[in-house]
Motif scaffolding. Structure first.
Motif, PDB file in Angstrom:
ATOM      1  N   GLU A 158      52.221  57.892   9.950  1.00  0.00           N
ATOM      2  CA  GLU A 158      51.797  56.611   9.444  1.00  0.00           C
ATOM      3  C   GLU A 158      52.837  56.125   8.463  1.00  0.00           C
ATOM      4  OE1 GLU A 158      47.871  56.772   7.785  1.00  0.00           O
ATOM      5  OE2 GLU A 158      47.030  57.578   9.608  1.00  0.00           O
ATOM      6  N   LEU A 159      52.953  54.815   8.387  1.00  0.00           N
ATOM      7  CA  LEU A 159      53.851  54.276   7.383  1.00  0.00           C
ATOM      8  C   LEU A 159      53.218  53.067   6.732  1.00  0.00           C
ATOM      9  CD1 LEU A 159      55.577  51.486   8.218  1.00  0.00           C
ATOM     10  CD2 LEU A 159      56.601  53.079   9.808  1.00  0.00           C
ATOM     11  N   GLN A 160      53.595  52.859   5.500  1.00  0.00           N
ATOM     12  CA  GLN A 160      53.184  51.679   4.776  1.00  0.00           C
ATOM     13  C   GLN A 160      54.439  50.846   4.593  1.00  0.00           C
ATOM     14  OE1 GLN A 160      51.334  50.864   0.492  1.00  0.00           O
ATOM     15  NE2 GLN A 160      50.152  52.212   1.798  1.00  0.00           N
ATOM     16  N   LEU A 161      54.409  49.633   5.110  1.00  0.00           N
ATOM     17  CA  LEU A 161      55.582  48.760   5.079  1.00  0.00           C
ATOM     18  C   LEU A 161      55.416  47.713   3.995  1.00  0.00           C
ATOM     19  CD1 LEU A 161      58.263  47.815   6.340  1.00  0.00           C
ATOM     20  CD2 LEU A 161      56.919  46.447   7.931  1.00  0.00           C
ATOM     21  N   LYS A 162      56.419  47.624   3.150  1.00  0.00           N
ATOM     22  CA  LYS A 162      56.477  46.616   2.096  1.00  0.00           C
ATOM     23  C   LYS A 162      57.783  45.861   2.256  1.00  0.00           C
ATOM     24  CE  LYS A 162      52.781  48.175   0.016  1.00  0.00           C
ATOM     25  NZ  LYS A 162      51.549  47.409   0.022  1.00  0.00           N
ATOM     26  N   SER A 163      57.841  44.679   1.682  1.00  0.00           N
ATOM     27  CA  SER A 163      59.098  43.935   1.704  1.00  0.00           C
ATOM     28  C   SER A 163      59.312  43.276   0.356  1.00  0.00           C
ATOM     29  CB  SER A 163      59.094  42.881   2.815  1.00  0.00           C
ATOM     30  OG  SER A 163      58.107  41.903   2.569  1.00  0.00           O
ATOM     31  N   THR A 164      60.561  43.010   0.070  1.00  0.00           N
ATOM     32  CA  THR A 164      60.922  42.365  -1.188  1.00  0.00           C
ATOM     33  C   THR A 164      62.226  41.616  -0.997  1.00  0.00           C
ATOM     34  OG1 THR A 164      61.323  42.700  -3.551  1.00  0.00           O
ATOM     35  CG2 THR A 164      62.143  44.410  -2.064  1.00  0.00           C
ATOM     36  N   SER A 165      62.374  40.545  -1.739  1.00  0.00           N
ATOM     37  CA  SER A 165      63.660  39.843  -1.748  1.00  0.00           C
ATOM     38  C   SER A 165      64.208  39.799  -3.167  1.00  0.00           C
ATOM     39  CB  SER A 165      63.503  38.421  -1.193  1.00  0.00           C
ATOM     40  OG  SER A 165      62.612  37.678  -1.994  1.00  0.00           O
ATOM     41  N   ARG A 166      63.584  40.578  -4.052  1.00  0.00           N
ATOM     42  CA  ARG A 166      64.048  40.633  -5.433  1.00  0.00           C
ATOM     43  C   ARG A 166      65.260  41.542  -5.558  1.00  0.00           C
ATOM     44  NH1 ARG A 166      59.174  42.448  -8.741  1.00  0.00           N
ATOM     45  NH2 ARG A 166      59.154  43.963  -7.096  1.00  0.00           N
ATOM     46  N   ARG A 180      69.260  55.047  -1.293  1.00  0.00           N
ATOM     47  CA  ARG A 180      69.892  54.142  -0.318  1.00  0.00           C
ATOM     48  C   ARG A 180      70.392  54.906   0.904  1.00  0.00           C
ATOM     49  NH1 ARG A 180      73.159  49.276  -2.933  1.00  0.00           N
ATOM     50  NH2 ARG A 180      73.149  48.684  -0.750  1.00  0.00           N
ATOM     51  N   SER A 181      70.508  56.214   0.778  1.00  0.00           N
ATOM     52  CA  SER A 181      70.895  57.029   1.932  1.00  0.00           C
ATOM     53  C   SER A 181      69.746  57.173   2.932  1.00  0.00           C
ATOM     54  CB  SER A 181      71.371  58.401   1.476  1.00  0.00           C
ATOM     55  OG  SER A 181      70.318  59.075   0.792  1.00  0.00           O
ATOM     56  N   HIS A 182      68.521  56.801   2.541  1.00  0.00           N
ATOM     57  CA  HIS A 182      67.347  56.895   3.415  1.00  0.00           C
ATOM     58  C   HIS A 182      67.112  55.581   4.149  1.00  0.00           C
ATOM     59  CE1 HIS A 182      65.044  60.530   1.577  1.00  0.00           C
ATOM     60  NE2 HIS A 182      66.332  60.777   1.748  1.00  0.00           N
ATOM     61  N   GLN A 183      68.105  55.128   4.891  1.00  0.00           N
ATOM     62  CA  GLN A 183      67.926  53.902   5.669  1.00  0.00           C
ATOM     63  C   GLN A 183      66.961  54.173   6.815  1.00  0.00           C
ATOM     64  OE1 GLN A 183      71.682  52.231   6.822  1.00  0.00           O
ATOM     65  NE2 GLN A 183      72.391  52.076   4.714  1.00  0.00           N
ATOM     66  N   PHE A 184      66.035  53.241   7.026  1.00  0.00           N
ATOM     67  CA  PHE A 184      65.038  53.383   8.084  1.00  0.00           C
ATOM     68  C   PHE A 184      65.636  52.837   9.382  1.00  0.00           C
ATOM     69  CE2 PHE A 184      61.047  52.206  10.326  1.00  0.00           C
ATOM     70  CZ  PHE A 184      60.482  53.455  10.347  1.00  0.00           C
ATOM     71  N   THR A 185      66.257  53.742  10.134  1.00  0.00           N
ATOM     72  CA  THR A 185      66.946  53.395  11.372  1.00  0.00           C
ATOM     73  C   THR A 185      66.296  54.149  12.532  1.00  0.00           C
ATOM     74  OG1 THR A 185      68.486  55.241  11.148  1.00  0.00           O
ATOM     75  CG2 THR A 185      69.142  53.139  10.129  1.00  0.00           C
ATOM     76  N   VAL A 186      66.712  53.830  13.729  1.00  0.00           N
ATOM     77  CA  VAL A 186      66.216  54.543  14.906  1.00  0.00           C
ATOM     78  C   VAL A 186      66.544  56.025  14.797  1.00  0.00           C
ATOM     79  CG1 VAL A 186      66.471  54.815  17.401  1.00  0.00           C
ATOM     80  CG2 VAL A 186      66.315  52.517  16.407  1.00  0.00           C
ATOM     81  N   LEU A 224      56.603  55.628   2.980  1.00  0.00           N
ATOM     82  CA  LEU A 224      56.734  54.271   2.471  1.00  0.00           C
ATOM     83  C   LEU A 224      58.045  53.712   3.006  1.00  0.00           C
ATOM     84  CD1 LEU A 224      55.995  51.914   0.521  1.00  0.00           C
ATOM     85  CD2 LEU A 224      57.278  53.174  -1.244  1.00  0.00           C
ATOM     86  N   VAL A 225      57.995  52.521   3.578  1.00  0.00           N
ATOM     87  CA  VAL A 225      59.189  51.833   4.050  1.00  0.00           C
ATOM     88  C   VAL A 225      59.248  50.491   3.321  1.00  0.00           C
ATOM     89  CG1 VAL A 225      60.363  50.788   6.027  1.00  0.00           C
ATOM     90  CG2 VAL A 225      59.090  52.934   6.321  1.00  0.00           C
ATOM     91  N   VAL A 226      60.380  50.223   2.667  1.00  0.00           N
ATOM     92  CA  VAL A 226      60.565  48.958   1.958  1.00  0.00           C
ATOM     93  C   VAL A 226      61.720  48.213   2.614  1.00  0.00           C
ATOM     94  CG1 VAL A 226      61.056  47.827  -0.241  1.00  0.00           C
ATOM     95  CG2 VAL A 226      59.697  49.937  -0.201  1.00  0.00           C
ATOM     96  N   TYR A 235      64.459  50.872   3.804  1.00  0.00           N
ATOM     97  CA  TYR A 235      64.647  52.219   3.282  1.00  0.00           C
ATOM     98  C   TYR A 235      63.301  52.928   3.285  1.00  0.00           C
ATOM     99  CZ  TYR A 235      68.894  49.985   1.671  1.00  0.00           C
ATOM    100  OH  TYR A 235      70.076  49.282   1.629  1.00  0.00           O
ATOM    101  N   TRP A 236      63.323  54.261   3.396  1.00  0.00           N
ATOM    102  CA  TRP A 236      62.068  55.021   3.484  1.00  0.00           C
ATOM    103  C   TRP A 236      62.058  56.170   2.489  1.00  0.00           C
ATOM    104  CZ3 TRP A 236      61.581  60.195   4.590  1.00  0.00           C
ATOM    105  CH2 TRP A 236      62.738  60.834   5.041  1.00  0.00           C
ATOM    106  N   ILE A 237      60.844  56.631   2.180  1.00  0.00           N
ATOM    107  CA  ILE A 237      60.669  57.823   1.354  1.00  0.00           C
ATOM    108  C   ILE A 237      59.284  58.396   1.615  1.00  0.00           C
ATOM    109  CG2 ILE A 237      59.719  56.640  -0.669  1.00  0.00           C
ATOM    110  CD1 ILE A 237      61.466  58.635  -2.360  1.00  0.00           C
ATOM    111  N   SER A 238      59.184  59.706   1.520  1.00  0.00           N
ATOM    112  CA  SER A 238      57.892  60.384   1.529  1.00  0.00           C
ATOM    113  C   SER A 238      57.506  60.636   0.080  1.00  0.00           C
ATOM    114  CB  SER A 238      57.985  61.717   2.272  1.00  0.00           C
ATOM    115  OG  SER A 238      56.781  62.452   2.096  1.00  0.00           O
ATOM    116  N   LEU A 239      56.299  60.226  -0.283  1.00  0.00           N
ATOM    117  CA  LEU A 239      55.810  60.448  -1.646  1.00  0.00           C
ATOM    118  C   LEU A 239      54.871  61.644  -1.729  1.00  0.00           C
ATOM    119  CD1 LEU A 239      55.163  56.747  -2.698  1.00  0.00           C
ATOM    120  CD2 LEU A 239      57.168  58.158  -3.147  1.00  0.00           C
ATOM    121  N   ARG A 240      54.762  62.399  -0.634  1.00  0.00           N
ATOM    122  CA  ARG A 240      53.880  63.574  -0.603  1.00  0.00           C
ATOM    123  C   ARG A 240      54.177  64.482  -1.794  1.00  0.00           C
ATOM    124  NH1 ARG A 240      51.353  66.996   3.504  1.00  0.00           N
ATOM    125  NH2 ARG A 240      52.146  65.625   5.118  1.00  0.00           N
ATOM    126  N   GLY A 241      53.109  64.820  -2.532  1.00  0.00           N
ATOM    127  CA  GLY A 241      53.246  65.750  -3.641  1.00  0.00           C
ATOM    128  C   GLY A 241      53.808  65.177  -4.924  1.00  0.00           C
TER     129      GLY A 241
END
Length: 111
Positions: A1-9, A89-95, A40-42, A67-73
């Motif tokens: 599962e993923l939670q997708l957020k977006s920002t332009s800030r 920034r190394s966690h780019q959400f790519t294929v 989490l994907v932003v 970009y993505w991250i696991s917040l588990r724990g």
């Protein structure tokens, strides 16, 4: 599962993206005992709405990067509204990143 957020800030620096996440979302994503991994994907978007997407019959092009991250724990927080999450920034959400995550999960490695 993923939670997708977006920002332009302006949330990027040389090494990370800093995103203010609502406490409820933070707590939902940080629980260590869920069976299905959650990430989490932003998505960082251009300021100008008309620059977000370009499309034709041949392509769909989305500007900037996610970009993505696991917040588990992750630890509990005393904040009451938001907590700022740092996504490398190394966690780019790519294929290939998604394929790598799925491969690790199939081998029993938690995200």
């Amino acid at each position: 599962e993923l939670q997708l957020k977006s920002t332009s800030r302006d949330v990027l620096d040389d090494n990370q993206l800093r995103y203010p996440l609502k406490i409820k979302n933070y707590n939902d994503l940080r629980l260590p005992d869920f069976v299905i991994p959650r990430i989490l994907v932003v998505l960082v978007l251009p300021e100008n709405l008309t620059d977000w997407l370009q499309h034709s019959e041949e392509e769909l092009c989305m500007r900037y990067c996610a970009y993505w991250i696991s917040l588990r724990g992750m630890p509990d927080t005393k904040n009451t509204a938001t907590v700022t999450v740092s996504l490398p920034r190394s966690h780019q959400f790519t294929v290939s990143a998604l394929q790598s995550m799925m491969q690790r999960l199939s081998q029993g490695v938690l995200l």
